[in-house]
Design a protein around this motif. Structure first.
Motif, PDB file in Angstrom:
ATOM      1  N   ILE A  67       0.840  -1.205   0.000  1.00  0.00           N
ATOM      2  CA  ILE A  67       0.000   0.000   0.000  1.00  0.00           C
ATOM      3  C   ILE A  67       0.873   1.253   0.000  1.00  0.00           C
ATOM      4  O   ILE A  67       0.585   2.224  -0.699  1.00  0.00           O
ATOM      5  CB  ILE A  67      -0.972   0.001   1.196  1.00  0.00           C
ATOM      6  CG1 ILE A  67      -1.877  -1.241   1.147  1.00  0.00           C
ATOM      7  CG2 ILE A  67      -1.800   1.277   1.236  1.00  0.00           C
ATOM      8  CD1 ILE A  67      -2.607  -1.450  -0.160  1.00  0.00           C
ATOM      9  N   ALA A  68       1.953   1.233   0.763  1.00  0.00           N
ATOM     10  CA  ALA A  68       2.848   2.395   0.820  1.00  0.00           C
ATOM     11  C   ALA A  68       3.520   2.656  -0.531  1.00  0.00           C
ATOM     12  O   ALA A  68       3.950   3.782  -0.796  1.00  0.00           O
ATOM     13  CB  ALA A  68       3.899   2.202   1.907  1.00  0.00           C
ATOM     14  N   ALA A  69       3.577   1.657  -1.384  1.00  0.00           N
ATOM     15  CA  ALA A  69       4.202   1.814  -2.700  1.00  0.00           C
ATOM     16  C   ALA A  69       3.365   2.679  -3.646  1.00  0.00           C
ATOM     17  O   ALA A  69       3.880   3.178  -4.638  1.00  0.00           O
ATOM     18  CB  ALA A  69       4.443   0.450  -3.329  1.00  0.00           C
ATOM     19  N   LEU A  70       2.092   2.856  -3.323  1.00  0.00           N
ATOM     20  CA  LEU A  70       1.237   3.698  -4.165  1.00  0.00           C
ATOM     21  C   LEU A  70       1.666   5.154  -4.031  1.00  0.00           C
ATOM     22  O   LEU A  70       1.869   5.649  -2.917  1.00  0.00           O
ATOM     23  CB  LEU A  70      -0.233   3.537  -3.779  1.00  0.00           C
ATOM     24  CG  LEU A  70      -0.823   2.148  -3.988  1.00  0.00           C
ATOM     25  CD1 LEU A  70      -2.215   2.067  -3.392  1.00  0.00           C
ATOM     26  CD2 LEU A  70      -0.857   1.811  -5.468  1.00  0.00           C
ATOM     27  N   ASP A  71       1.780   5.830  -5.152  1.00  0.00           N
ATOM     28  CA  ASP A  71       2.278   7.208  -5.190  1.00  0.00           C
ATOM     29  C   ASP A  71       1.419   8.183  -4.375  1.00  0.00           C
ATOM     30  O   ASP A  71       1.941   9.126  -3.789  1.00  0.00           O
ATOM     31  CB  ASP A  71       2.358   7.675  -6.652  1.00  0.00           C
ATOM     32  CG  ASP A  71       2.957   9.054  -6.771  1.00  0.00           C
ATOM     33  OD1 ASP A  71       4.019   9.293  -6.147  1.00  0.00           O
ATOM     34  OD2 ASP A  71       2.366   9.897  -7.476  1.00  0.00           O
ATOM     35  N   VAL A  91      -3.717  10.010   2.457  1.00  0.00           N
ATOM     36  CA  VAL A  91      -3.498  10.366   1.053  1.00  0.00           C
ATOM     37  C   VAL A  91      -2.828  11.734   0.999  1.00  0.00           C
ATOM     38  O   VAL A  91      -3.184  12.638   1.757  1.00  0.00           O
ATOM     39  CB  VAL A  91      -4.845  10.399   0.296  1.00  0.00           C
ATOM     40  CG1 VAL A  91      -4.670  10.861  -1.135  1.00  0.00           C
ATOM     41  CG2 VAL A  91      -5.510   9.032   0.343  1.00  0.00           C
ATOM     42  N   LYS A  92      -1.868  11.870   0.092  1.00  0.00           N
ATOM     43  CA  LYS A  92      -1.207  13.158  -0.101  1.00  0.00           C
ATOM     44  C   LYS A  92      -2.260  14.216  -0.393  1.00  0.00           C
ATOM     45  O   LYS A  92      -3.242  13.949  -1.099  1.00  0.00           O
ATOM     46  CB  LYS A  92      -0.194  13.085  -1.244  1.00  0.00           C
ATOM     47  CG  LYS A  92       0.990  12.205  -0.919  1.00  0.00           C
ATOM     48  CD  LYS A  92       1.920  12.077  -2.105  1.00  0.00           C
ATOM     49  CE  LYS A  92       3.068  11.126  -1.780  1.00  0.00           C
ATOM     50  NZ  LYS A  92       3.923  10.868  -2.942  1.00  0.00           N
ATOM     51  N   HIS A  93      -2.024  15.416   0.149  1.00  0.00           N
ATOM     52  CA  HIS A  93      -3.024  16.476   0.104  1.00  0.00           C
ATOM     53  C   HIS A  93      -3.570  16.758  -1.288  1.00  0.00           C
ATOM     54  O   HIS A  93      -4.784  16.795  -1.494  1.00  0.00           O
ATOM     55  CB  HIS A  93      -2.453  17.760   0.716  1.00  0.00           C
ATOM     56  CG  HIS A  93      -3.460  18.848   0.836  1.00  0.00           C
ATOM     57  ND1 HIS A  93      -4.510  18.777   1.724  1.00  0.00           N
ATOM     58  CD2 HIS A  93      -3.602  20.014   0.170  1.00  0.00           C
ATOM     59  CE1 HIS A  93      -5.257  19.856   1.604  1.00  0.00           C
ATOM     60  NE2 HIS A  93      -4.731  20.624   0.672  1.00  0.00           N
ATOM     61  N   LEU A  94      -2.727  16.941  -2.259  1.00  0.00           N
ATOM     62  CA  LEU A  94      -3.184  17.295  -3.593  1.00  0.00           C
ATOM     63  C   LEU A  94      -3.797  16.120  -4.348  1.00  0.00           C
ATOM     64  O   LEU A  94      -4.386  16.297  -5.409  1.00  0.00           O
ATOM     65  CB  LEU A  94      -2.047  17.914  -4.409  1.00  0.00           C
ATOM     66  CG  LEU A  94      -1.552  19.262  -3.882  1.00  0.00           C
ATOM     67  CD1 LEU A  94      -0.363  19.759  -4.691  1.00  0.00           C
ATOM     68  CD2 LEU A  94      -2.674  20.301  -3.902  1.00  0.00           C
ATOM     69  N   ILE A 106      -6.791   0.501  -4.067  1.00  0.00           N
ATOM     70  CA  ILE A 106      -6.257  -0.226  -2.907  1.00  0.00           C
ATOM     71  C   ILE A 106      -7.020  -1.530  -2.700  1.00  0.00           C
ATOM     72  O   ILE A 106      -6.417  -2.596  -2.528  1.00  0.00           O
ATOM     73  CB  ILE A 106      -6.309   0.663  -1.636  1.00  0.00           C
ATOM     74  CG1 ILE A 106      -5.250   1.763  -1.744  1.00  0.00           C
ATOM     75  CG2 ILE A 106      -6.110  -0.172  -0.377  1.00  0.00           C
ATOM     76  CD1 ILE A 106      -5.330   2.812  -0.657  1.00  0.00           C
ATOM     77  N   ASN A 107      -8.349  -1.463  -2.732  1.00  0.00           N
ATOM     78  CA  ASN A 107      -9.157  -2.670  -2.544  1.00  0.00           C
ATOM     79  C   ASN A 107      -8.868  -3.705  -3.622  1.00  0.00           C
ATOM     80  O   ASN A 107      -8.751  -4.899  -3.337  1.00  0.00           O
ATOM     81  CB  ASN A 107     -10.652  -2.323  -2.529  1.00  0.00           C
ATOM     82  CG  ASN A 107     -11.073  -1.760  -1.192  1.00  0.00           C
ATOM     83  OD1 ASN A 107     -10.683  -2.246  -0.138  1.00  0.00           O
ATOM     84  ND2 ASN A 107     -11.875  -0.714  -1.219  1.00  0.00           N
ATOM     85  N   LYS A 108      -8.736  -3.260  -4.861  1.00  0.00           N
ATOM     86  CA  LYS A 108      -8.448  -4.166  -5.979  1.00  0.00           C
ATOM     87  C   LYS A 108      -7.087  -4.851  -5.781  1.00  0.00           C
ATOM     88  O   LYS A 108      -6.945  -6.060  -5.962  1.00  0.00           O
ATOM     89  CB  LYS A 108      -8.472  -3.363  -7.283  1.00  0.00           C
ATOM     90  CG  LYS A 108      -8.387  -4.180  -8.525  1.00  0.00           C
ATOM     91  CD  LYS A 108      -8.548  -3.273  -9.745  1.00  0.00           C
ATOM     92  CE  LYS A 108      -8.184  -3.976 -11.009  1.00  0.00           C
ATOM     93  NZ  LYS A 108      -8.255  -3.079 -12.175  1.00  0.00           N
ATOM     94  N   LYS A 109      -6.103  -4.053  -5.371  1.00  0.00           N
ATOM     95  CA  LYS A 109      -4.750  -4.587  -5.149  1.00  0.00           C
ATOM     96  C   LYS A 109      -4.757  -5.619  -4.013  1.00  0.00           C
ATOM     97  O   LYS A 109      -4.143  -6.683  -4.129  1.00  0.00           O
ATOM     98  CB  LYS A 109      -3.801  -3.429  -4.815  1.00  0.00           C
ATOM     99  CG  LYS A 109      -2.368  -3.829  -4.681  1.00  0.00           C
ATOM    100  CD  LYS A 109      -1.487  -2.605  -4.506  1.00  0.00           C
ATOM    101  CE  LYS A 109      -0.102  -2.909  -4.977  1.00  0.00           C
ATOM    102  NZ  LYS A 109       0.716  -1.750  -5.206  1.00  0.00           N
TER     103      LYS A 109
END
Length: 163
Positions: A67-71, A91-94, A106-109
């Protein structure tokens, strides 16, 4: 622009310190790590309600890494329980405009990589803070596994209330 960022951070710190607690825990006090998690990445260790189970700890670490690997994600808390696995993330702000897409991804992964496991996924800050608090309590060797599982179930029921 830089001064505005500093002003916002200082204001957030003053508000957090002034309130004494974040109002999220049943114990009345929050740990410094959970208070800090509101405004910065704390990178909590993944864990399991039964930390002695090496298989559960390996699973928690692997899920966190995936999960942490997601940008779009900058902080992840993972706790493996007896039946479910709690994955709380920030999640990153922008990137917050794409929250639904990110949660779906995330759920799919997780379904693809761990088809036999049941996940509770949340981007809610309150759930994240509760997970960090629980993880901190679980580091104490005198904190019983049964109590950890009860607290995890309380957090999961809180998550279900929010949806």
């Amino acid at each position: 622009m830089m001064n505005m960022k500093h002003a916002v951070k200082i204001l957030a710190i003053i508000i957090l310190l002034g309130s004494g607690t974040a109002g999220c825990t049943s114990f009345g006090k929050t740990s410094p790590e959970s208070r800090a998690s509101m405004i910065q990445s704390v990178n909590p260790d993944p864990g399991a309600t039964n930390d002695l189970d090496e298989k559960d700890l390996k699973l928690a670490k692997k899920v966190k890494k995936d999960i942490a690997a997601l940008d779009e994600i900058y902080d992840v808390a993972v706790i493996v329980g007896k039946k479910e696995i709690l994955v709380a993330y920030k999640v990153k702000h922008l990137k917050r405009f794409g929250m639904k897409r990110i949660e779906k991804e995330i759920n799919k992964k997780l379904e693809k990589n761990y088809p036999d496991d049941d996940f509770i996924v949340s981007s809610d800050y309150k759930i994240f803070i509760e997970a960090v608090e629980l993880r901190e309590r679980m580091k104490d060797p005198s904190f019983p596994d049964k109590k950890a599982e009860e607290q995890l179930q309380r957090i999961i029921s809180l998550k279900k209330e929010l949806t």
